[in-house]
Design a protein around this motif. Structure first.
Motif, short mmCIF file in Angstrom:
data_model
loop_
_atom_site.label_atom_id
_atom_site.label_comp_id
_atom_site.label_asym_id
_atom_site.label_seq_id
_atom_site.Cartn_x
_atom_site.Cartn_y
_atom_site.Cartn_z
N ALA A 1 0.42 -0.91 -0.04
CA ALA A 1 0.24 0.08 -0.01
C ALA A 1 0.62 1.04 0.06
O ALA A 1 0.84 2.46 -0.55
CB ALA A 1 -0.71 -0.03 1.06
N ALA A 2 1.47 0.82 1.01
CA ALA A 2 2.56 1.88 0.78
C ALA A 2 3.18 2.56 -0.55
O ALA A 2 3.28 3.63 -0.71
CB ALA A 2 3.45 2.28 2.11
N GLU A 3 3.74 1.69 -1.34
CA GLU A 3 4.58 1.84 -2.88
C GLU A 3 3.66 2.16 -4.18
O GLU A 3 3.90 3.64 -4.45
CB GLU A 3 5.12 0.41 -2.36
N ALA A 4 2.11 1.90 -3.56
CA ALA A 4 1.14 2.26 -4.23
C ALA A 4 0.65 3.94 -3.75
O ALA A 4 0.44 4.56 -5.08
CB ALA A 4 0.07 1.73 -4.08
N ALA B 1 -4.17 -2.21 0.20
CA ALA B 1 -4.48 -3.34 1.34
C ALA B 1 -5.52 -4.19 1.66
O ALA B 1 -5.20 -5.10 1.87
CB ALA B 1 -4.51 -1.91 2.54
N ASN B 2 -6.69 -4.24 0.82
CA ASN B 2 -7.74 -4.61 0.12
C ASN B 2 -7.19 -5.69 -0.27
O ASN B 2 -7.98 -7.19 0.19
CB ASN B 2 -9.68 -3.81 -0.07
N ALA B 3 -6.41 -5.45 -1.42
CA ALA B 3 -6.20 -6.72 -2.44
C ALA B 3 -5.16 -7.39 -1.93
O ALA B 3 -4.88 -8.78 -2.46
CB ALA B 3 -5.89 -6.04 -3.75
N ASN B 4 -4.17 -6.94 -1.41
CA ASN B 4 -3.14 -8.03 -0.49
C ASN B 4 -4.09 -8.61 0.53
O ASN B 4 -3.20 -9.62 0.62
CB ASN B 4 -2.38 -7.26 -0.14
N ALA B 5 -4.50 -8.43 1.33
CA ALA B 5 -5.56 -9.12 2.49
C ALA B 5 -6.02 -9.79 1.91
O ALA B 5 -6.58 -11.07 2.89
CB ALA B 5 -5.55 -7.77 3.06
N VAL C 1 -0.99 -7.92 -7.53
CA VAL C 1 -1.78 -7.25 -7.64
C VAL C 1 -0.80 -6.29 -7.95
O VAL C 1 0.52 -6.15 -8.21
CB VAL C 1 -1.67 -6.63 -6.12
N GLU C 2 -1.59 -5.84 -9.14
CA GLU C 2 -1.14 -4.41 -10.32
C GLU C 2 -1.95 -3.21 -10.26
O GLU C 2 -3.32 -3.29 -10.34
CB GLU C 2 -0.98 -5.47 -11.51
N THR D 1 -6.55 1.83 -11.71
CA THR D 1 -6.44 0.63 -11.32
C THR D 1 -6.20 -0.24 -10.89
O THR D 1 -4.61 -0.09 -10.37
CB THR D 1 -6.95 0.38 -12.60
N VAL D 2 -6.75 -0.83 -9.53
CA VAL D 2 -6.21 -1.71 -8.48
C VAL D 2 -7.22 -3.38 -9.00
O VAL D 2 -7.95 -3.07 -8.54
CB VAL D 2 -6.33 -1.48 -7.03
N THR D 3 -5.57 -4.44 -9.95
CA THR D 3 -6.51 -5.28 -9.97
C THR D 3 -5.54 -6.66 -8.90
O THR D 3 -4.48 -6.56 -9.64
CB THR D 3 -5.91 -5.41 -11.39
N ASP D 4 -6.66 -7.79 -8.91
CA ASP D 4 -5.81 -8.84 -7.97
C ASP D 4 -6.93 -9.80 -9.05
O ASP D 4 -7.50 -9.93 -9.57
CB ASP D 4 -6.07 -9.12 -6.43
#
Length: 139
Positions: free
Chosen positions: A24-27, A57-61, A67-68, A81-84
């Motif tokens: 999340a921090a990198e994004a 954070a949601n995509a990772n959790a 995750v892209e 866009t956040v894709t998983d």
């Protein structure tokens, strides 16, 4: 300097920024850096960055890797866009109502916060992907 006229939305344009497997921090940092080249108000940028952070954070959790995160920017608008590769949330009202509990009994406000902060949020399922599209700035 920012132009007075609204910029046309680019069609089929490669993203200005793409990250695979970010925290999340990198994004947050990548989107904030790209947004500095826009003409968006600082509060609009801060809101977008917070929404991206919650979505990543949601995509990772809850999603499945990778995750892209991809972002496009024109002077008066940004799209991220956040894709998983998960199926996304089961709750059809996710993000629309505050304080709904998750099956794990924790969290539940991240998507609601994202919907409140961004000018537009779209949730989409495609085959083996789930995408959150966040927009800052009005078309």
């Amino acid at each position: 300097a920012c132009p007075d006229a609204k910029s046309p939305a680019p069609a089929n344009v490669a993203p200005a920024m793409a990250l695979m497997g970010p925290t999340a921090a990198e994004a947050r940092h990548a989107v904030a850096d790209l947004a500095q080249r826009s003409c968006l108000e600082p509060v609009t940028i801060e809101n977008l960055v917070a929404g991206v952070s919650e979505s990543v954070a949601n995509a990772n959790a809850h999603g499945r890797p990778p995750v892209e995160v991809r972002a496009w920017a024109v002077p008066d608008r940004m799209v991220v866009t956040v894709t998983d590769h998960g199926s996304g949330p089961d709750d059809p009202y996710v993000g629309l109502l505050p304080g709904r509990s998750t099956t794990e009994g924790t969290g539940g406000l991240g998507m609601w916060i994202t919907f409140q902060l961004c000018d537009d949020v779209v949730l989409a399922r495609h085959d083996d992907e789930f995408t959150v599209r966040l927009v800052a700035g009005r078309p």
